[in-house]
Write a protein that holds these residues in place. Structure first.
Motif, PDB file in Angstrom:
ATOM      1  N   LEU A 108      13.092  -5.569 -64.222  1.00 17.58           N
ATOM      2  CA  LEU A 108      13.514  -6.948 -64.582  1.00 17.58           C
ATOM      3  C   LEU A 108      13.038  -7.952 -63.296  1.00 17.58           C
ATOM      4  O   LEU A 108      13.138  -7.271 -62.352  1.00 17.58           O
ATOM      5  N   LYS A 109      12.962  -9.106 -63.896  1.00 20.94           N
ATOM      6  CA  LYS A 109      12.768  -9.959 -62.756  1.00 20.94           C
ATOM      7  C   LYS A 109      13.198 -11.483 -63.044  1.00 20.94           C
ATOM      8  O   LYS A 109      13.203 -11.778 -64.219  1.00 20.94           O
ATOM      9  N   LEU A 110      13.801 -12.125 -61.984  1.00 20.15           N
ATOM     10  CA  LEU A 110      14.369 -13.458 -62.168  1.00 20.15           C
ATOM     11  C   LEU A 110      14.032 -14.200 -61.095  1.00 20.15           C
ATOM     12  O   LEU A 110      13.405 -13.883 -60.226  1.00 20.15           O
ATOM     13  N   ASN A 111      13.948 -15.651 -61.373  1.00 24.54           N
ATOM     14  CA  ASN A 111      13.700 -16.563 -60.377  1.00 24.54           C
ATOM     15  C   ASN A 111      14.860 -17.057 -59.954  1.00 24.54           C
ATOM     16  O   ASN A 111      15.854 -17.142 -60.710  1.00 24.54           O
ATOM     17  N   VAL A 112      14.921 -17.472 -58.635  1.00 19.45           N
ATOM     18  CA  VAL A 112      16.250 -17.854 -57.895  1.00 19.45           C
ATOM     19  C   VAL A 112      15.825 -19.355 -57.505  1.00 19.45           C
ATOM     20  O   VAL A 112      14.579 -19.452 -57.020  1.00 19.45           O
ATOM     21  N   TYR A 113      16.683 -20.220 -57.387  1.00 20.32           N
ATOM     22  CA  TYR A 113      16.338 -21.646 -57.124  1.00 20.32           C
ATOM     23  C   TYR A 113      17.346 -22.302 -56.090  1.00 20.32           C
ATOM     24  O   TYR A 113      18.371 -21.856 -55.782  1.00 20.32           O
ATOM     25  N   ARG A 114      16.774 -23.280 -55.432  1.00 19.74           N
ATOM     26  CA  ARG A 114      17.664 -24.201 -54.619  1.00 19.74           C
ATOM     27  C   ARG A 114      17.569 -25.608 -54.767  1.00 19.74           C
ATOM     28  O   ARG A 114      16.633 -26.137 -55.172  1.00 19.74           O
ATOM     29  N   ASN A 115      18.874 -26.042 -54.863  1.00 15.16           N
ATOM     30  CA  ASN A 115      19.124 -27.397 -55.311  1.00 15.16           C
ATOM     31  C   ASN A 115      18.914 -28.320 -53.917  1.00 15.16           C
ATOM     32  O   ASN A 115      19.291 -28.017 -52.909  1.00 15.16           O
ATOM     33  N   ILE A 116      17.768 -29.039 -53.996  1.00 13.19           N
ATOM     34  CA  ILE A 116      17.128 -29.841 -52.894  1.00 13.19           C
ATOM     35  C   ILE A 116      18.645 -30.564 -52.487  1.00 13.19           C
ATOM     36  O   ILE A 116      18.746 -30.596 -50.986  1.00 13.19           O
ATOM     37  N   LYS A 120      20.807 -29.971 -48.272  1.00 14.35           N
ATOM     38  CA  LYS A 120      20.985 -30.820 -47.070  1.00 14.35           C
ATOM     39  C   LYS A 120      22.489 -30.825 -46.420  1.00 14.35           C
ATOM     40  O   LYS A 120      22.617 -31.399 -45.569  1.00 14.35           O
ATOM     41  N   GLN A 121      23.173 -30.213 -47.377  1.00 18.95           N
ATOM     42  CA  GLN A 121      24.742 -30.098 -46.918  1.00 18.95           C
ATOM     43  C   GLN A 121      24.906 -28.793 -45.998  1.00 18.95           C
ATOM     44  O   GLN A 121      24.295 -27.768 -46.315  1.00 18.95           O
ATOM     45  N   LYS A 122      25.315 -28.876 -44.969  1.00 18.36           N
ATOM     46  CA  LYS A 122      25.395 -27.508 -43.863  1.00 18.36           C
ATOM     47  C   LYS A 122      26.146 -26.487 -44.628  1.00 18.36           C
ATOM     48  O   LYS A 122      25.965 -25.345 -44.513  1.00 18.36           O
ATOM     49  N   TYR A 124      26.047 -25.846 -47.570  1.00 18.58           N
ATOM     50  CA  TYR A 124      25.200 -25.256 -48.866  1.00 18.58           C
ATOM     51  C   TYR A 124      23.734 -24.822 -48.504  1.00 18.58           C
ATOM     52  O   TYR A 124      22.812 -24.780 -49.142  1.00 18.58           O
ATOM     53  N   LYS A 125      23.610 -24.903 -47.013  1.00 19.85           N
ATOM     54  CA  LYS A 125      22.202 -24.774 -46.732  1.00 19.85           C
ATOM     55  C   LYS A 125      21.330 -23.573 -46.839  1.00 19.85           C
ATOM     56  O   LYS A 125      20.375 -23.354 -46.946  1.00 19.85           O
ATOM     57  N   ASP A 126      22.347 -22.596 -46.998  1.00 18.65           N
ATOM     58  CA  ASP A 126      21.775 -20.938 -47.503  1.00 18.65           C
ATOM     59  C   ASP A 126      22.177 -20.656 -48.914  1.00 18.65           C
ATOM     60  O   ASP A 126      21.970 -19.647 -49.417  1.00 18.65           O
ATOM     61  N   TYR A 127      22.716 -21.809 -49.819  1.00 22.16           N
ATOM     62  CA  TYR A 127      22.948 -21.241 -51.111  1.00 22.16           C
ATOM     63  C   TYR A 127      21.767 -21.274 -51.970  1.00 22.16           C
ATOM     64  O   TYR A 127      20.842 -22.067 -51.901  1.00 22.16           O
ATOM     65  N   LEU A 128      21.719 -20.233 -52.951  1.00 20.44           N
ATOM     66  CA  LEU A 128      20.623 -20.085 -53.937  1.00 20.44           C
ATOM     67  C   LEU A 128      21.576 -20.097 -55.298  1.00 20.44           C
ATOM     68  O   LEU A 128      22.399 -19.530 -55.513  1.00 20.44           O
ATOM     69  N   PHE A 129      20.844 -20.374 -56.313  1.00 17.31           N
ATOM     70  CA  PHE A 129      21.230 -20.565 -57.735  1.00 17.31           C
ATOM     71  C   PHE A 129      20.457 -19.605 -58.361  1.00 17.31           C
ATOM     72  O   PHE A 129      19.398 -19.576 -58.751  1.00 17.31           O
TER      73      PHE A 129
END
Length: 200
Positions: A108-116, A120-122, A124-129
């Protein structure tokens, strides 16, 4: 010397994997925290009527099978895009990478995303969705799929615990605007883990 280096390598390797082992206590902590959030009027996405009778969310039994250590591939030069939501709101995300793993013998494969904006907030700088849907969506789990919160990994593997997958807020209350799961993140397997659909 070669043997010493080999032993050192194996120790480092086993130590690395030790950091990504399944811990039932971590999942239990997640369940306790999300129940606490939903039970508190200030942080709950529930309607007033549902909040008045709320006791606990309905979870699948915690299952180590749904904890996977996936291969993480950083995807460079991705263009930011407006992610579709349940309303007219269009938050800007960028595809940050791909995760690959095996479940029930299926690759299986999934994409992970980053909220632009969020990045920018400290805090959530390492947060992935990671949004996803699967064959339980619309049956035992929410029709719109579920989310998992991740952090940017330090190497080419990432631990994903589907036991900590949760519903979008709009599964509980229509006043919220929730990102829709991209079609490429629809899995052709059952993920019987995490929060089930909400029952009135």
């Amino acid at each position: 010397m070669k043997n010493s280096l080999l032993v050192l390598f194996l120790v480092q390797l086993s130590f690395g994997f030790a950091q990504e082992k399944f811990k039932i206590s971590s999942t239990e902590k997640f369940q306790k925290e999300i129940n606490g959030e939903y039970a508190a009027a200030k942080t709950s996405p529930l309607t007033k009527g549902d909040l008045a009778s709320f006791k606990t969310l309905d979870f699948y039994p915690i299952n180590e099978k749904y904890f996977v250590v996936a291969k993480f591939t950083r995807t460079d030069k991705e263009k930011p895009f407006e992610m579709k939501t349940s309303t007219d709101r269009k938050p800007v995300y960028v595809k940050y990478g791909e995760v690959e793993f095996t479940l029930d013998g299926k690759a299986l494969k999934l994409n992970v995303y980053r909220n632009i904006e969020l990045s920018k907030q400290k805090k959530y700088k390492d947060y992935l969705f990671l949004p996803f849907s699967d064959l339980t969506s619309g049956n035992e789990s929410y029709i719109g799929g579920k989310y998992i919160d991740l952090k940017i990994p330090k190497d080419n593997t990432i631990a994903i615990d589907f036991n900590t997958s949760y519903n979008p807020y709009c599964a509980y209350n229509h006043i919220y605007s929730c990102p829709k799961v991209p079609l490429e993140n629809d899995l052709n397997v059952e993920i019987k883990a995490g929060v089930k659909k909400f029952h009135d």
